[in-house]
Design an enzyme around this catalytic site. Structure first.
Site, PDB file in Angstrom:
ATOM      1  N   THR A  13       9.428  -7.231 -14.461  1.00 53.60           N
ATOM      2  CA  THR A  13       8.853  -8.580 -14.509  1.00 53.60           C
ATOM      3  C   THR A  13       7.756  -8.716 -13.459  1.00 53.60           C
ATOM      4  OG1 THR A  13      10.995  -9.435 -15.188  1.00 53.60           O
ATOM      5  CG2 THR A  13       9.405 -11.038 -14.325  1.00 53.60           C
ATOM      6  N   GLN A  66      -6.874  -0.654   5.436  1.00 56.14           N
ATOM      7  CA  GLN A  66      -7.446  -1.205   6.676  1.00 56.14           C
ATOM      8  C   GLN A  66      -8.917  -1.575   6.513  1.00 56.14           C
ATOM      9  OE1 GLN A  66      -5.957  -2.216   9.298  1.00 56.14           O
ATOM     10  NE2 GLN A  66      -3.950  -1.253   9.151  1.00 56.14           N
ATOM     11  N   ALA A  89       0.816  -1.213   0.000  1.00 53.13           N
ATOM     12  CA  ALA A  89       0.000   0.000   0.000  1.00 53.13           C
ATOM     13  C   ALA A  89       0.857   1.274   0.000  1.00 53.13           C
ATOM     14  CB  ALA A  89      -0.926  -0.002   1.200  1.00 53.13           C
ATOM     15  N   THR A  90       2.049   1.209   0.593  1.00 54.18           N
ATOM     16  CA  THR A  90       2.914   2.394   0.579  1.00 54.18           C
ATOM     17  C   THR A  90       3.221   2.801  -0.859  1.00 54.18           C
ATOM     18  OG1 THR A  90       3.912   1.731   2.681  1.00 54.18           O
ATOM     19  CG2 THR A  90       5.173   3.279   1.335  1.00 54.18           C
ATOM     20  N   HIS A 102      -0.806  -8.218   2.616  1.00 57.20           N
ATOM     21  CA  HIS A 102      -0.427  -8.809   3.914  1.00 57.20           C
ATOM     22  C   HIS A 102      -1.391  -8.467   5.046  1.00 57.20           C
ATOM     23  CE1 HIS A 102       1.511  -5.343   6.070  1.00 57.20           C
ATOM     24  NE2 HIS A 102       1.716  -4.899   4.854  1.00 57.20           N
ATOM     25  N   CYS A 119       4.190   6.458  18.946  1.00 53.45           N
ATOM     26  CA  CYS A 119       4.319   6.593  20.397  1.00 53.45           C
ATOM     27  C   CYS A 119       5.589   5.941  20.926  1.00 53.45           C
ATOM     28  CB  CYS A 119       3.079   6.087  21.125  1.00 53.45           C
ATOM     29  SG  CYS A 119       2.883   4.336  21.136  1.00 53.45           S
ATOM     30  N   SER A 147      -3.353  -3.713   0.268  1.00 52.23           N
ATOM     31  CA  SER A 147      -2.144  -4.494   0.490  1.00 52.23           C
ATOM     32  C   SER A 147      -2.512  -5.927   0.856  1.00 52.23           C
ATOM     33  CB  SER A 147      -1.376  -3.840   1.640  1.00 52.23           C
ATOM     34  OG  SER A 147      -0.088  -4.356   1.730  1.00 52.23           O
TER      35      SER A 147
HETATM   36  N1  PMP Z   1      -1.972   2.449   4.675  1.00 52.09           N
HETATM   37  C1  PMP Z   1      -2.562   1.980   5.786  1.00 52.09           C
HETATM   38  C2  PMP Z   1      -3.888   2.532   6.208  1.00 52.09           C
HETATM   39  C3  PMP Z   1      -1.921   0.981   6.542  1.00 52.09           C
HETATM   40  O1  PMP Z   1      -2.487   0.521   7.659  1.00 52.09           O
HETATM   41  C4  PMP Z   1      -0.656   0.494   6.096  1.00 52.09           C
HETATM   42  C5  PMP Z   1       0.073  -0.593   6.868  1.00 52.09           C
HETATM   43  N2  PMP Z   1       0.304  -0.318   8.195  1.00 52.09           N
HETATM   44  C6  PMP Z   1      -0.107   1.026   4.930  1.00 52.09           C
HETATM   45  C7  PMP Z   1      -0.796   1.995   4.244  1.00 52.09           C
HETATM   46  C8  PMP Z   1       1.217   0.542   4.397  1.00 52.09           C
HETATM   47  O2  PMP Z   1       1.020  -0.695   3.815  1.00 52.09           O
HETATM   48  P1  PMP Z   1       2.244  -1.597   3.297  1.00 52.09           P
HETATM   49  O3  PMP Z   1       2.848  -2.175   4.518  1.00 52.09           O
HETATM   50  O4  PMP Z   1       1.582  -2.642   2.453  1.00 52.09           O
HETATM   51  O5  PMP Z   1       3.144  -0.737   2.512  1.00 52.09           O
END
Ligand code: PMP
Length: 376
Positions: free
Chosen positions: A235, A179, A69-70, A199, A321, A197
Site C-alpha cells: 500500500t 546529501q 535513502a538506505t 528527512h 568515530c 531521502s
Molecule cells: N546516504 C547518505 C549520503 C546519507 O547521508 C544518508 C543519511 N545519513 C543515507 C544515505 C541514509 O538515508 P536514510 O536515513 O534516509 O536511510
C-alpha cells in the site's frame, strides 16, 4: 537551542506537516482499492508524483517511493546486480560513500560479486584515470555519491557518467544524492539511478525516492501485491508521498541564493575557529559549505559534543568515530589516522541564522580550550 546537525536530519517544515495532516485526515482510502475513496487517494497520490516528475523533468513511472535513502541504495545496487549477473559480476564504488553503500557491498561480495574502490585525489575528487582503468567488460555498475556526507565533497556526475559510458556503454551509473538534494542543483539525467531521502530536506522521516531511468532493467528486492509499482509493492504511503512532494518543491527554491548565504556562515565559522589550537578543518575546494568537518586532535569528539549539548548546541560526529573507528572519508582524503579519529560535523542549512552562528562560536571558543589537551 542551536541545531547544527542538518545533514543528519532536518525538522519537518510546517507546510509539509500540514500537507501530511490533510492527506491523512481527508484521504483515508487505499489507492489500490477500486471504490471512490481509493480513487480519491490515488488521484491525490498521482498528482503528487506528477509534481515530483515535473520538478526533475523525468517520467512518473521512473519514480519509486522507498522508506529512505538506505532502501533506495539497496534497490539500486542489489537490484541491478541481480538483473545483470549474466553480463558480469563487477561493481565499482568510491571511497567516499555512505556506510549503507559499503554494507550493501559486503552483502554483494558474500554472494559472489566483486567490488573495486575507485581512488580520489587529495581534494576528494574522483580520480578519472583510475575510474577508466577499473571499468571492464564485466563491470555492471558504478555507484558514486553526488555529495559525501562527512566532508561534503561534491562530484561532477555528468563528467563521471561520460567516462563510464565511454568505457562501457552497458555499465549502469547510480548516485546517492541524499546529501546533495536541496543544497546544490542536481539532475537525474546525469545518472541511470539515484537515491534521495525526505528527512534531509525538511520532509518526514520514513520516505525516500529511488529514481530509475525507464531504460534500466532491475530485479525487485521486495515482493508482494499492489498495482502501483513493480519495485515497491504494498500500500503506497499517500500522506508521506504528498508531504515529500511538498518538501521537494520547497527545497528546490533559490538554491544559489541559499548556498551563498550558507557559504558566508561557513566562512565565518572557519575564520573564528581556525584561530584555536589543536584542531584541523577538513574542507577542500570541492566541499559544499553546508557540511563543515573538523578534526579535534586532542579532544574526544563525543566529549566535545556532549559539552556543547549542555548549552543546547547540537553538533554531529561521524557514526564511526563514536565507536573508536576511523572515519573512512577522512582516511580517503587525508590518509591521516589521527585526523580520522576525532571528527565533528557542523552541518548548516539556509534556515540557520547569523545570530545562531555567533552564539555557537561563543560557546565553541569558551568550551573547546578548556577541553583541549585533557585527553589521556
Ligand atoms: N546516504 C547518505 C549520503 C546519507 O547521508 C544518508 C543519511 N545519513 C543515507 C544515505 C541514509 O538515508 P536514510 O536515513 O534516509 O536511510
Amino acid at each position: 537551542m542551536i541545531y547544527l546537525d542538518y545533514s543528519a536530519t532536518t525538522p519537518v517544515s510546517y507546510d509539509v506537516l500540514e500537507s501530511y495532516l490533510r492527506a491523512t485526515k481527508d484521504f483515508i482510502g487505499n489507492p489500490n482499492s477500486l471504490h471512490g475513496l481509493g480513487v480519491k487517494s490515488k488521484t491525490l497520490m498521482n498528482s503528487a508524483i506528477k509534481q515530483i516528475a515535473d520538478l526533475f523533468n523525468i517520467l512518473e513511472s521512473e519514480i519509486t517511493f522507498t522508506s529512505g535513502a538506505t532502501e533506495s541504495n539497496n534497490m539500486a545496487l542489489i537490484g541491478s546486480c541481480l538483473a545483470n549477473m549474466k553480463t558480469g559480476n563487477h561493481i565499482i564504488v568510491s571511497k567516499l560513500e555512505h556506510p549503507s553503500i559499503y554494507k550493501i557491498c559486503e552483502y554483494l561480495e558474500s554472494i559472489g560479486f566483486t567490488i573495486s574502490y575507485v581512488n580520489n585525489d587529495q581534494d576528494g575528487l574522483i580520480d578519472f584515470e583510475d575510474l577508466k582503468s577499473l571499468i571492464r567488460p564485466d563491470t555492471i555498475l558504478v555507484s558514486i555519491c553526488a555529495v559525501n556526507s562527512e566532508v561534503g565533497i561534491r562530484q561532477p556526475l555528468k563528467m563521471i557518467r561520460q567516462i563510464i559510458k565511454k568505457e562501457n556503454s552497458q555499465t549502469l551509473f547510480h548516485s546517492d544524492m541524499t546529501q546533495a538534494i536541496g543544497k546544490i542543483p542536481v539532475s537525474f539525467h546525469d545518472v541511470d539511478m539515484a537515491s534521495i531521502s525526505a528527512h534531509k530536506i525538511f520532509g518526514p522521516k520514513g520516505i525516500g525516492l529511488f529514481y530509475k531511468n525507464s531504460r534500466v532493467k532491475l530485479m525487485p528486492i521486495i515482493y508482494g501485491s499492489g498495482k502501483s509499482n513493480d519495485l515497491k509493492p504494498g500500500t503506497p504511503a499517500v500522506p508521506l508521498i504528498v508531504a515529500f512532494s511538498k518538501a521537494l518543491r520547497l527545497a528546490l527554491i533559490d538554491l544559489d541564493k541559499r548556498e551563498n548565504f550558507v557559504k558566508r556562515l561557513n566562512e565565518k565559522i572557519i575564520t573564528e575557529i581556525s584561530k584555536l589550537d589543536g584542531l584541523v578543518i577538513n574542507q577542500t575546494k570541492y566541499s559544499i559549505p553546508h557540511i563543515l568537518n573538523i578534526s579535534l586532535m586532542n579532544v574526544r569528539p563525543e566529549t566535545f559534543i556532549h559539552a556543547m549539548e549542555e548549552f543546547e548546541v547540537y553538533l554531529g560526529t561521524n557514526t564511526a568515530c563514536a565507536s573508536g573507528d576511523l572515519s573512512t572519508s577522512i582516511m580517503a582524503i587525508y590518509n591521516d589516522k589521527r585526523r580520522a579519529m576525532g571528527t565533528i560535523r557542523i552541518s548548516l542549512s539556509y534556515i540557520t541564522t547569523t545570530d545562531e552562528i555567533n552564539r555557537f562560536l561563543n560557546y565553541f571558543k569558551s568550551i573547546y580550550p578548556k577541553l583541549n589537551g585533557l585527553m589521556d
